[in-house]
Scaffold this active site. Structure first.
Site, PDB file in Angstrom:
ATOM      1  CB  SER A 143      56.136  64.208 -19.736  1.00 31.74           C
ATOM      2  OG  SER A 143      57.281  64.342 -18.953  1.00 31.74           O
ATOM      3  CB  THR A 177      60.405  67.856 -13.685  1.00 32.34           C
ATOM      4  OG1 THR A 177      59.726  66.964 -12.597  1.00 32.34           O
ATOM      5  CG2 THR A 177      59.221  68.818 -14.070  1.00 32.34           C
ATOM      6  CD  GLU A 178      59.916  61.797 -13.392  1.00 33.43           C
ATOM      7  OE1 GLU A 178      60.922  62.844 -13.745  1.00 33.43           O
ATOM      8  OE2 GLU A 178      60.171  61.256 -12.448  1.00 33.43           O
ATOM      9  CG  ASN A 179      55.849  66.686 -12.231  1.00 35.09           C
ATOM     10  OD1 ASN A 179      57.103  66.863 -12.484  1.00 35.09           O
ATOM     11  ND2 ASN A 179      55.284  67.966 -11.898  1.00 35.09           N
TER      12      ASN A 179
END
Lengths: 213, 218
Positions: A88, A46-48
């Site tokens: 990320s 998840t990019e966060n």
């Protein structure tokens, strides 16, 4: 019969290689997680800032410091890791992410993706991580209905909406057919409740070949 | 010099009218709400805010916007179900917006913190967000030139600090914190607790104290 959203998610999940690192976009793509085999070894990014994301959190599991890209509370799996935003997105641009799955307004015959803006003058533009994912992941899978509400195709010779990324989509999963997009054009992989002739007619674009011809 | 421990009001007095302020958080995770509240009370205005979002609901960043202190927002994703404060200001023409792809936003701040003059990114090539930018083909692939984003002040939230200013974070609340800490002239971190020097395992420190100027325990 055309496919339900659940059936589409199941078909996408089937095409994700075991052990792949995968990013699921906001909305419909998150449903793919429900159909991954527990023993597949697929790791969700998840990019966060997390690898090893688990299922949505409920009840006492909800932790405001642990969310997915859609800002929904999630859980962590054994082997999970956390990292900052620059790391990320370096994972994406650096070509370390195997697959990302996103929705789309339009996909072109050459794999251009348009999924962040309709270009409407009164719209507030918002892109998030879509452009980084589009050019970064080794494979970009799109999930969408093939036809808009007015019947116009969303798989088109050229995108009319503003682009998210150029020549980045490799597969398009829709309610009536699955397509592979490559350097030689668009190929029908599978159809659901529609004939190849009707599909070809309604898409108004050349298709490389099909499993039936 | 190691970080100074102070109250939120004293810490945010570093912000001046017209400053660029980097604000951590992804949605509400990692958002330094108490520092933002102190900034609202402090009264600095004409600010440029760099943050992933443009405020959620009526608290934190949204409250700063509602108070009329922000001239421009630089972010990746302003439009959300609960971004009504920003939406209203934007539609009324009362706030400027620069939309930056999320990875470019992070990397532009990383570049600022790392002393990089500019960098070529493949993100955004062929899209409206690359229009007017210098581009270059390297090894057959096209890139666009992106410039650093520096802050006058960064407001971030971490989990635990030691008295020197070394920081550890908690889960996905880490997000932009470590990058923003490097990219501002003055970095202010709000934390849940401050421990004595030596109590944090050096192997797990994410943001070394060299990047942190002021600490606020909330």
């Amino acid at each position: 019969m055309s496919l339900s959203r659940e059936q589409m998610a199941e078909i996408v999940a089937r095409d994700i290689p075991d052990g792949a690192y995968v990013n699921l976009g906001i909305g419909q793509p998150t449903m793919v997680a429900d159909y991954l085999r527990p023993d597949s070894g697929v790791v969700l990014h998840t990019e966060n800032g997390m690898l090893g994301m688990g299922r949505p959190a409920t009840g006492d599991e909800i932790d405001p410091d642990l969310t997915n890209a859609g800002k929904q509370p999630v859980t962590e799996l054994p082997g999970a890791s956390y990292f900052h935003h620059a790391d990320s997105f370096a994972m994406m641009r650096g070509g370390h992410l195997d697959v990302c799955i996103m929705g789309a307004f339009q996909v072109s015959a050459t794999g251009d993706l348009a999924n962040w803006s309709t270009g409407a003058p009164d719209a507030i533009p918002a892109v998030g991580g879509a452009m980084d994912l589009a050019i970064g992941a080794k494979q970009v899978f799109v999930m969408m209905s093939l036809f808009a509400k007015d019947g116009s195709p969303k798989l088109v010779p050229e995108c009319t909406y503003p682009l998210t990324g150029r020549a980045c989509v490799s597969r398009v999963y829709t309610d009536v057919a699955t397509f592979a997009v490559g350097a030689d054009g668009v190929r029908i992989v599978e159809t659901f409740g529609i004939s190849v002739d009707e599909l070809t007619t309604r898409l108004c674009m050349p298709l490389v070949s099909s499993p039936f011809t | 010099m190691t970080a100074l421990i102070m109250e939120a009001a004293e810490a945010v007095a570093a912000v001046k009218d017209g400053d660029t302020v980097l604000v951590g958080g992804f949605g509400m995770a990692g958002m330094p709400v108490e520092l933002i509240d102190a900034l609202i009370a402090h009264g600095a205005g004409d600010l440029t805010i760099v943050s992933n979002n443009a405020g959620n609901s009526d608290t934190g960043l949204a409250a700063l916007l509602a108070a009329g202190r922000v001239r421009k927002v630089v972010c990746s994703f302003p439009r959300q179900a609960d971004s009504w404060v920003f939406d209203g200001l934007y539609r009324a023409g009362k706030i400027e917006l620069e939309v930056v792809p999320q990875g470019n936003l992070a990397e532009r701040m990383r570049a600022a913190g790392a002393g990089i003059g500019a960098f070529y990114s493949p993100t955004g090539v062929g899209t409206p967000l690359a229009e007017g930018k210098e581009s270059r083909v390297i090894d057959g692939r096209e890139y666009v030139l992106e410039f650093p984003i520096r802050g006058d002040v960064a407001l971030i939230r971490a989990h635990v600090a030691d008295r020197m200013g070394n920081l550890v974070y908690r889960k996905t609340a880490r997000n932009f914190g470590p990058v923003m800490a490097t990219a501002a002239a003055v970095t202010i971190a709000q934390v849940s607790s401050i421990v004595d020097v030596g109590e944090l395992d050096p192997e797990v420190i994410v943001t070394p104290a060299i990047y942190v100027n002021r600490l606020v325990s909330v």
